[in-house]
Design a protein around this motif. Sequence first.
Motif, PDB file in Angstrom:
ATOM      1  N   GLY A  89       0.768  -1.255   0.098  1.00  0.00           N
ATOM      2  CA  GLY A  89       0.029  -0.099   0.029  1.00  0.00           C
ATOM      3  C   GLY A  89       0.800   1.030  -0.055  1.00  0.00           C
ATOM      4  O   GLY A  89       0.188   2.433  -0.343  1.00  0.00           O
ATOM      5  N   GLN A  90       2.107   1.237  -0.027  1.00  0.00           N
ATOM      6  CA  GLN A  90       3.040   2.336   0.272  1.00  0.00           C
ATOM      7  C   GLN A  90       3.283   2.713  -1.158  1.00  0.00           C
ATOM      8  O   GLN A  90       3.317   1.838  -2.072  1.00  0.00           O
ATOM      9  N   THR A  91       3.457   4.013  -1.209  1.00  0.00           N
ATOM     10  CA  THR A  91       4.095   4.395  -2.859  1.00  0.00           C
ATOM     11  C   THR A  91       5.435   4.637  -2.765  1.00  0.00           C
ATOM     12  O   THR A  91       6.268   4.984  -1.985  1.00  0.00           O
ATOM     13  N   GLY A 118      -0.928  -6.559 -16.345  1.00  0.00           N
ATOM     14  CA  GLY A 118      -1.812  -5.595 -16.925  1.00  0.00           C
ATOM     15  C   GLY A 118      -1.409  -4.195 -16.717  1.00  0.00           C
ATOM     16  O   GLY A 118      -2.107  -3.253 -16.966  1.00  0.00           O
ATOM     17  N   GLY A 119      -0.234  -3.913 -16.163  1.00  0.00           N
ATOM     18  CA  GLY A 119       0.245  -2.369 -15.897  1.00  0.00           C
ATOM     19  C   GLY A 119       1.033  -2.015 -17.191  1.00  0.00           C
ATOM     20  O   GLY A 119       1.539  -2.842 -17.897  1.00  0.00           O
ATOM     21  N   ILE A 128       2.738  -0.091  -3.953  1.00  0.00           N
ATOM     22  CA  ILE A 128       3.218  -1.712  -3.817  1.00  0.00           C
ATOM     23  C   ILE A 128       2.063  -2.631  -3.495  1.00  0.00           C
ATOM     24  O   ILE A 128       1.251  -2.302  -2.536  1.00  0.00           O
ATOM     25  N   ARG A 129       1.923  -3.780  -4.195  1.00  0.00           N
ATOM     26  CA  ARG A 129       0.729  -4.206  -4.184  1.00  0.00           C
ATOM     27  C   ARG A 129       1.115  -5.808  -3.497  1.00  0.00           C
ATOM     28  O   ARG A 129       0.295  -6.775  -2.963  1.00  0.00           O
ATOM     29  N   VAL A 138       4.430  -4.063  -8.198  1.00  0.00           N
ATOM     30  CA  VAL A 138       3.780  -2.502  -7.974  1.00  0.00           C
ATOM     31  C   VAL A 138       2.638  -2.477  -8.883  1.00  0.00           C
ATOM     32  O   VAL A 138       2.667  -3.194 -10.216  1.00  0.00           O
ATOM     33  N   ALA A 139       1.828  -1.748  -8.917  1.00  0.00           N
ATOM     34  CA  ALA A 139       0.693  -1.207 -10.056  1.00  0.00           C
ATOM     35  C   ALA A 139       0.460   0.066  -9.766  1.00  0.00           C
ATOM     36  O   ALA A 139       0.819   0.782  -8.818  1.00  0.00           O
ATOM     37  N   ALA A 140      -0.039   0.705 -10.941  1.00  0.00           N
ATOM     38  CA  ALA A 140      -0.106   2.245 -10.844  1.00  0.00           C
ATOM     39  C   ALA A 140      -1.372   2.630  -9.998  1.00  0.00           C
ATOM     40  O   ALA A 140      -2.424   1.745  -9.677  1.00  0.00           O
TER      41      ALA A 140
END
Length: 140
Positions: A89-91, A118-119, A128-129, A138-140
């Motif tokens: 959940g962090q960026t 898919g990103g 961070i996923r 990670v995902a956007a």
Amino acid sequence: MTDWSYWLAAAGATVILELFVGTFYLLMIAIGLAAGGIAALLGLGAAAQLLAAALVGVAATVALRRSRYGRAQQRVQAERDPNVNLDIGQTIHVPAWQDNAARVMYRGALWDVELAPGGTAAPGAYTIREVRGSRLIVAA
């Protein structure tokens, strides 16, 4: 000893056994055994006592099974669970991608970063996923 005391002793022993096992199902059986003891206390015959114990025990077990305590919990993988890993959940900021992979500085160390399926790989901020070892997914 009278019949009702046998029923209540069996219910008490079942409750004690429940404390060692940790499920609520033996507690439901103990409720059924207590119902058999109440039937004996009311002066009902042995067949009625057994029937009361069985019906109440089965009904309590079915009620537990249908409640939220009787359902199996859906397991969440530790690498995706934010309660286990606080990084989820962090960026992070990814300055450049190379074949859907990058290396970034995060928490004072270099981490391998992989783009989630898919990103699109473009420089920018990502969330961070998942964490797999020393690799951040990670995902956007």
